[in-house]
Motif scaffolding. Structure first.
Motif, PDB file in Angstrom:
ATOM      1  N   UNK A  90       0.770  -1.589  -0.430  1.00  0.00           N
ATOM      2  CA  UNK A  90      -0.021  -0.497   0.141  1.00  0.00           C
ATOM      3  C   UNK A  90       0.594   1.568   0.235  1.00  0.00           C
ATOM      4  N   UNK A  91       2.103   1.545   1.023  1.00  0.00           N
ATOM      5  CA  UNK A  91       2.955   2.759   0.547  1.00  0.00           C
ATOM      6  C   UNK A  91       3.865   3.128  -0.555  1.00  0.00           C
ATOM      7  N   UNK A  92       3.778   1.954  -1.510  1.00  0.00           N
ATOM      8  CA  UNK A  92       4.654   2.249  -2.762  1.00  0.00           C
ATOM      9  C   UNK A  92       3.549   2.749  -3.855  1.00  0.00           C
ATOM     10  N   UNK A  93       2.216   1.578  -3.115  1.00  0.00           N
ATOM     11  CA  UNK A  93       1.075   1.863  -4.130  1.00  0.00           C
ATOM     12  C   UNK A  93       1.010   3.416  -4.247  1.00  0.00           C
ATOM     13  N   UNK A  94       0.703   4.482  -2.792  1.00  0.00           N
ATOM     14  CA  UNK A  94       0.229   5.589  -3.177  1.00  0.00           C
ATOM     15  C   UNK A  94       1.285   6.382  -3.299  1.00  0.00           C
ATOM     16  N   UNK A  95       3.068   5.955  -2.922  1.00  0.00           N
ATOM     17  CA  UNK A  95       3.968   6.576  -4.088  1.00  0.00           C
ATOM     18  C   UNK A  95       3.908   6.558  -5.452  1.00  0.00           C
ATOM     19  N   UNK A  96       3.836   5.860  -5.957  1.00  0.00           N
ATOM     20  CA  UNK A  96       2.975   5.649  -7.676  1.00  0.00           C
ATOM     21  C   UNK A  96       2.208   6.648  -7.992  1.00  0.00           C
ATOM     22  N   UNK A  97       1.698   6.672  -7.207  1.00  0.00           N
ATOM     23  CA  UNK A  97      -0.357   7.301  -7.615  1.00  0.00           C
ATOM     24  C   UNK A  97       0.149   9.121  -7.691  1.00  0.00           C
TER      25      UNK A  97
ATOM     26  N   UNK B  21      16.023   0.396  -4.476  1.00  0.00           N
ATOM     27  CA  UNK B  21      15.942   0.164  -5.461  1.00  0.00           C
ATOM     28  C   UNK B  21      14.681  -0.349  -5.738  1.00  0.00           C
ATOM     29  N   UNK B  22      14.273  -1.076  -5.166  1.00  0.00           N
ATOM     30  CA  UNK B  22      12.762  -1.524  -5.893  1.00  0.00           C
ATOM     31  C   UNK B  22      11.866   0.159  -5.848  1.00  0.00           C
ATOM     32  N   UNK B  23      11.850   0.866  -5.255  1.00  0.00           N
ATOM     33  CA  UNK B  23      10.872   1.578  -5.105  1.00  0.00           C
ATOM     34  C   UNK B  23      10.954   3.352  -6.378  1.00  0.00           C
ATOM     35  N   UNK B  24      12.269   2.946  -6.425  1.00  0.00           N
ATOM     36  CA  UNK B  24      13.039   3.257  -7.280  1.00  0.00           C
ATOM     37  C   UNK B  24      12.409   3.017  -9.118  1.00  0.00           C
ATOM     38  N   UNK B  25      12.691   1.240  -9.094  1.00  0.00           N
ATOM     39  CA  UNK B  25      12.191   0.827 -10.717  1.00  0.00           C
ATOM     40  C   UNK B  25      10.993   1.263 -10.700  1.00  0.00           C
ATOM     41  N   UNK B  26      10.032   0.726  -9.902  1.00  0.00           N
ATOM     42  CA  UNK B  26       8.605   1.198  -9.818  1.00  0.00           C
ATOM     43  C   UNK B  26       8.340   3.038 -10.379  1.00  0.00           C
ATOM     44  N   UNK B  27       9.131   3.741  -9.694  1.00  0.00           N
ATOM     45  CA  UNK B  27       9.047   5.627 -10.100  1.00  0.00           C
ATOM     46  C   UNK B  27       9.123   5.843 -11.150  1.00  0.00           C
ATOM     47  N   UNK B  28      10.519   4.992 -11.607  1.00  0.00           N
ATOM     48  CA  UNK B  28      10.801   5.139 -12.620  1.00  0.00           C
ATOM     49  C   UNK B  28       9.765   4.536 -13.794  1.00  0.00           C
ATOM     50  N   UNK B  29       9.830   3.111 -13.830  1.00  0.00           N
ATOM     51  CA  UNK B  29       7.957   2.977 -14.633  1.00  0.00           C
ATOM     52  C   UNK B  29       7.052   4.125 -14.666  1.00  0.00           C
TER      53      UNK B  29
END
Length: 148
Positions: free
Chosen positions: A30-37, A82-90
């Motif tokens: 859920x935290x990563x999902x919110x960073x993405x949105x 790095x996982x978060x950074x990959x998601x943000x780059x995508x």
């Protein structure tokens, strides 16, 4: 700025909400999902979605420093893993589509951190928030009015 219309067909809103909820659930973070949105909403200048998702992120325990630095995530290497950074780059590649497609290196970077199912949910989430951003920005819906 004047709101153009607040009208959104209830069936469309339910369908869009279902896609968002399924993608978030399938991503499993859920935290990563919110960073993405939030990052997509920053890129799309969607004040309504930013206002809503910043509050949701805080509710999931995302700290203020991470939220403050999200717009500059590439320079904040010590703040995002790095996982978060990959998601943000995508997220940026799918949201902006500068060259008309997502570059292979960006996709491959994300694929290295997410299995096929979670990667599919991540892409679904990025597409869903971009849809919401366009619906809200297209109608000029101002921030506020969201109740969790």
């Amino acid at each position: 700025m004047t709101v153009r219309t607040r009208l959104l067909d209830p069936a469309v809103a339910r369908a869009m909400s279902a896609v968002s909820a399924a993608a978030k659930k399938g991503l499993g973070d859920p935290a990563l999902a919110e960073l993405v949105v939030i990052r997509a909403s920053q890129l799309n200048h969607c004040a309504f979605c930013l206002d809503m998702h910043l509050g949701i992120a805080r509710g999931h325990g995302v700290d203020e420093r991470r939220l403050d630095l999200l717009a500059a995530w590439e320079e904040a290497e010590e703040v995002f893993d790095e996982r978060e950074r990959a998601a943000l780059a995508l997220t940026e590649a799918v949201t902006v589509l500068t060259d008309g497609f997502v570059p292979d290196d960006v996709y491959d970077r994300a694929a290295a951190h997410f299995d096929a199912t979670r990667l599919a949910h991540l892409i679904g989430l990025i597409v869903a928030i971009n849809n919401w951003n366009r619906v809200m920005v297209g109608r000029r819906i101002p921030p506020g009015g969201y109740t969790p």
